[in-house]
Design a protein around this motif. Sequence first.
Motif, PDB file in Angstrom:
ATOM      1  N   ILE A   1       0.841  -1.195   0.000  1.00 15.41           N
ATOM      2  CA  ILE A   1       0.000   0.000   0.000  1.00 15.41           C
ATOM      3  C   ILE A   1       0.877   1.246   0.000  1.00 15.41           C
ATOM      4  O   ILE A   1       0.565   2.255  -0.618  1.00 15.41           O
ATOM      5  CB  ILE A   1      -0.928   0.012   1.230  1.00 15.41           C
ATOM      6  N   LYS A   2       2.018   1.145   0.682  1.00 15.51           N
ATOM      7  CA  LYS A   2       2.880   2.311   0.834  1.00 15.51           C
ATOM      8  C   LYS A   2       4.111   2.258  -0.077  1.00 15.51           C
ATOM      9  O   LYS A   2       5.159   2.802   0.270  1.00 15.51           O
ATOM     10  CB  LYS A   2       3.295   2.441   2.294  1.00 15.51           C
ATOM     11  N   VAL A   3       3.984   1.644  -1.241  1.00 12.15           N
ATOM     12  CA  VAL A   3       5.114   1.675  -2.172  1.00 12.15           C
ATOM     13  C   VAL A   3       4.775   2.516  -3.404  1.00 12.15           C
ATOM     14  O   VAL A   3       5.588   2.644  -4.313  1.00 12.15           O
ATOM     15  CB  VAL A   3       5.539   0.236  -2.574  1.00 12.15           C
ATOM     16  N   HIS A   4       3.585   3.065  -3.407  1.00 10.39           N
ATOM     17  CA  HIS A   4       3.124   3.836  -4.563  1.00 10.39           C
ATOM     18  C   HIS A   4       3.206   5.314  -4.285  1.00 10.39           C
ATOM     19  O   HIS A   4       3.318   5.719  -3.130  1.00 10.39           O
ATOM     20  CB  HIS A   4       1.679   3.438  -4.889  1.00 10.39           C
ATOM     21  N   ALA A   5       3.164   6.117  -5.362  1.00  8.98           N
ATOM     22  CA  ALA A   5       3.237   7.572  -5.224  1.00  8.98           C
ATOM     23  C   ALA A   5       1.832   8.126  -5.390  1.00  8.98           C
ATOM     24  O   ALA A   5       1.267   8.094  -6.476  1.00  8.98           O
ATOM     25  CB  ALA A   5       4.177   8.150  -6.279  1.00  8.98           C
ATOM     26  N   TYR A   6       1.286   8.616  -4.305  1.00  4.47           N
ATOM     27  CA  TYR A   6      -0.096   9.077  -4.276  1.00  4.47           C
ATOM     28  C   TYR A   6      -0.195  10.562  -4.635  1.00  4.47           C
ATOM     29  O   TYR A   6       0.715  11.338  -4.317  1.00  4.47           O
ATOM     30  CB  TYR A   6      -0.688   8.871  -2.891  1.00  4.47           C
ATOM     31  N   PRO A   7      -1.322  10.966  -5.192  1.00  4.47           N
ATOM     32  CA  PRO A   7      -1.506  12.403  -5.447  1.00  4.47           C
ATOM     33  C   PRO A   7      -1.352  13.226  -4.178  1.00  4.47           C
ATOM     34  O   PRO A   7      -0.740  14.306  -4.213  1.00  4.47           O
ATOM     35  CB  PRO A   7      -2.935  12.502  -6.011  1.00  4.47           C
ATOM     36  N   ASP A   8      -1.836  12.725  -3.051  1.00  3.54           N
ATOM     37  CA  ASP A   8      -1.687  13.547  -1.858  1.00  3.54           C
ATOM     38  C   ASP A   8      -0.239  13.593  -1.343  1.00  3.54           C
ATOM     39  O   ASP A   8       0.128  14.514  -0.623  1.00  3.54           O
ATOM     40  CB  ASP A   8      -2.683  13.164  -0.747  1.00  3.54           C
ATOM     41  N   ASP A   9       0.600  12.634  -1.744  1.00  3.12           N
ATOM     42  CA  ASP A   9       2.038  12.742  -1.435  1.00  3.12           C
ATOM     43  C   ASP A   9       2.596  14.013  -2.072  1.00  3.12           C
ATOM     44  O   ASP A   9       3.307  14.790  -1.425  1.00  3.12           O
ATOM     45  CB  ASP A   9       2.826  11.548  -2.001  1.00  3.12           C
ATOM     46  N   PHE A  10       2.302  14.173  -3.366  1.00  4.80           N
ATOM     47  CA  PHE A  10       2.830  15.343  -4.073  1.00  4.80           C
ATOM     48  C   PHE A  10       2.157  16.618  -3.578  1.00  4.80           C
ATOM     49  O   PHE A  10       2.794  17.670  -3.459  1.00  4.80           O
ATOM     50  CB  PHE A  10       2.642  15.184  -5.585  1.00  4.80           C
TER      51      PHE A  10
END
Lengths: 294, 165, 798
Positions: C267-276
């Motif tokens: 779940i935490k290996v992807h780059a989420y829109p809210d990360d950016f």
Amino acid sequence: MKSPEFDYVKVRTLEQAIALLHANGDEARILAGGQSLLAALNMRLSEPSLLIDIGGLSVLRAIAVHGAFLRIGALATHTDIENSSLVAQHAPLLSLAVGRIAHRAIRNAGTFGGSIANADPAAEWPCCLLALDGWVLVRGPAGERRIAAADFFTGLYTTALADDEILLACDLPLAQRDDWFGFDELARRSGDYAICGLAVALRFSGSVVQSAHLSWLGLASTPLRSRRTEALLAGQPLDAATLQGVTDALLAELDPIADLTHTGATKRHLATVLARRLLEQALATRQGLQPGMH
Amino acid sequence: MADQQTIHLHVNGQAHTGNVAPRTHLIDWIREDLGLKGSHLGCEHGVCGACTVMVDGRIVRGCLTLAVQTDGCEVLTVEGLGALEPARALQQAFVRHNALQCGFCTAGMLMAALELVQNKPYATRAEVREWMSGNYCRCTGYHAIVDAVCEVLAQQMPEPAKGAA
Amino acid sequence: MSKVMESQPAALHDLSSDPRYIGHSPERPSARRLVQGQGCYVDDIRLPRMAHVVYWRSPVAHCRITRINAEFARRMPGVLLVADGEDLAKICKPWVATLGHLANMKSAPQYPLARGRAHWQGEPVVAVVAESRVQAEDALQYLQVEWEPLPAVADMETALDPETPLIHPELGDNLCFQRNLDTGGVDAAFAAADHVLKTTFEFGRHTGVTLEPRCQIADWASAEQRLTVYHSQQAPHMMQDLYARQFGIAESQVRVICKDVGGSFGIKVHAYPDDFATVALSMMLGRPVKFVADRLESFTSDIHARHHRVHARIAVKQDGEILAFDMDDLTGIGPFSMFPRTSAIEGNQVVNLVGGPYKHQQYRAQLKVVFQNKTPTCQYRGVGHPIACAVTEALVDQAARAIGMDPLEIRRRNVIPDDAYPCSGISGVKFESLSHQACLARLENLMDYHALRAEQEALRKKGIYRGIGIAALIELTNPSAAFYGVGGARIASQDGATARLDPNGGVTVMVSVGEQGQGTEAIYTQIAADAVGVDMAQVRVVTGDTEVTPYGGGTWASRGAGIGGEAVLLAGEALRANMRKLAAVILQREAQTLDIHRGSVVDSASREPLCSVAEIGRIAYFRSDLLPRDFTPELSVTRHYAQRDYPFIFTNGVQASYVEVDPDTGFVKLLRHWAVEDCGRVINPRLVDEQIRGAIVQGIGGALLEECLYDAQGLMLNANMADYLVPMCAEMPDIEVAHVETPTRSSKLGAKGAGEAGTAGAPAAVMNAINDALAPFAVSVTSQPLTPQKILQALGKV
């Protein structure tokens, strides 16, 4: 989420609580155990402007025999009930059901009165109160009144309590020698709100069922009694033919509301399974008590 | 703006005075005001158990308890466990059995386990499973946690019962 | 492949002259502090002037945003900033998540906050930043967003129909990716079969539910022009690269730090829109900004996975020979492929893995990956393996039933034999060395299979219905650059370790693969201690900081032990060699007569201690005057490792589930579970077994309980912990684990991966067990989660 803002008063007397309720109407909520209220606040589903904390009113926590009743105070926690020898002796139905309520951490804080007042149709206490034909004691500005369980739960999360009344206690008729109680519920995970559940209170006269109460949770917007099926049982011996009759009667009488994963038909079927299993247990117990009977 | 309330309580045996907004959860007060970060937030609806602490000797959800409700109470968090038996025994058993992986559920698990070993010293393995099912763990699959709790229960058994013929 | 492949499996040999830790189960160094509540998770971190963000997310599956009125929100106490998609687009580039080696894959550009149109319930649209979390939440309620609903694509079966609206008109259709594989003789194989079994399988969409929600603190220090992100994440270097590129700054301006992570599982290996978005907000404010996903928002903003409908057939001869598999897989993802690993990988792996353990020669697979207006999907523990294994193993059981053969026997007859390697599977996957036969034999003993069959038989006569389900599996681990790198994604398949002798004799090892609870730091400590020749207590492992560790790939695809571990081994050995050279100079002896043993320099023949490693450290660091002019000690050594022999190092295993089904209620009781796993050299048996147990329970969740339920409008109906059912302790079985160890030759360590195999096989084993229990009723269930209602419906009771 965090809760929305509210004012807070920890009352020292019941009168203070009632006066605040009366003054604030719908904007105020009673805080007892808070296990349902605070969860709703944390999801911002509810935004009362005032919380009235009655947790300090220790007189409301008592469990004691009053005449023909066991009186359970509104602030008795589920764990208090689990630990109570008075409950085990005089209202064993509750002892059978209490372990199914959520989990220990919830049971330590959640209260009997809170559960009754919240009137969740899938909760154990409203179902048990209805099974026992108990009474709800409430007090408001106009004084006290007793409301029969059958009149108390009026709709989804809705009760006969007025906005400015507080639930003080419930009176449960004391268990008699020829009473049999059973409780079971079906939940996919221990402690979850059940798909359906059944509280059975039978009074025997010899091998004959003098009266039967079948009280259901999880089937409708309130706990409900399947009274037509109960009527069928009354005056009958508990045997294979009666049990089949109960299944048929329930299939005709019950019209459960579907939930996210179960249709009404599934719930109705599961209800008949619960009824059969509990009544078979009752039969086995009676046979054990009166050898030679079948 | 709601009035702040003053509370006096003990946390892990130490006296504290707090000035809190009524809506502040116990778990947030413990974490933010006292800086005790060992207990965690996982859902804020009372289901996951990550925020489980003890108030007056009973486990409760820190997210379903207002700090103001704990005025005059004794609160125990994971940071206070090392000073107590059988809590220390539980911590050691958890380490021995690797009954934790990411560690996020661990404080809550230890709290629940502590109340179990204090109140149900003869719990069977099935009863341990049932009791611990108020705490969510995604990492361990629960087997090692159950092993650790059962080991402490067995250690606690009085000698005659252990060797009963 | 550059090496000549031998046909004998590699032997497990000692990796050092004094192997004390590898292969044993010492206590995890970090366990002690975690049981004392001394973890450091992102939400525990407080930085000066740190602000908090909450996101307004689309309440519906598809809408046009017509007006955002932040006037009242801005006036709320503590509010620092309210920003929308237009604001953030000025500083953050959009991205498109495709991979070059997945031909025909397409997706649309995605922005950190939606611009003009929101495409799924849960897409972030507006950011509210305040001094405290509670102030931000209060202010969010005063944000006024006006929107018009748009038609939602919420049914994957009709996503490609001409009448269905296009989510991205410029793409031409709602197809993200398709793949067809055909060995050419499939129809002939089915014609030649004595039995053809055909089934439709359904797998419910579900999600990871990490106990610690997704969270990060983005800290843009404008004076230094440096970004530091504290992130609950599995791949810090990947995020460093992405932040640099999306924001147009240099890699060297970005530091990503991963401390304790409360569960990840992909779940935490992807780059989420809210990360950016959170990074952008920090840049706009010049202050650190913390984002912690609320649990309710996690359900619609964390990636989902595993929503498949598979039509499948198996062709089998009466003597038990499996001739072919044929399958058609439809999977519904979100409106965008997820960045950067893409949402097509899961389906692609189903194609690669169906039939995996077996030696049939014909296979046909069709895959369609379609867009929907639902939460985006991507890699989640197991990635396609649970689906492929469930389809395969259910068909194998059905074949066994049709020909009247025992399910273990049919598998024995059809698995690729243990002496056939190296070889390829019929889908094209390359196997180095597997041990299906050995694992099946081990399982049979471990579970006392015949006794259980006898028990099942006896109980059936009493109306108690128990079932045994077997699942053989293959699992990809230790990936090469064939997974992502060749497709253009800047995701490292190599990792590095720096091993350093410190002046006081301690060994510090900095590694590019991090820890999320699985025990990575523990096994690296063990490997380093054995490799260098010191006590575990003298070793300190540092991970999760792009400023400190070598550059590497992080945690995914079960690569931490095999790839990170190899780098640690190589670095440790190189450090030991350098320490021997230094000791030789100090002691004026030949290096080959010296060794490092338990923290001392010793005579290599007699093991007589000559001096402590602290002593050579002291001289190296503080007394260079005592060393010859032409000699410089190198006590800090970095080694990298990439697995380059195979696209993946496959592992294999077999699981069994023993269940009891109540035909009156449809309830399933999990009595017991077994797993025999071959993950090559086992570095820490306890940690591997615990990984397998946790993974099995996660698989059971998908098989019995977990599903993201949606209505016809694309709204998730059960987005909370009460209605989304995750496995809890009471219902889970005890799980017994055993191992076969066939080391890989692609590394000295010989370790393969173990993190996901449990999840791969558990749903198959449980489904097969349930259907075995139901066999007397001649019904079966093939729709996961296998709910009581589905079982009752199959039985005709409702």
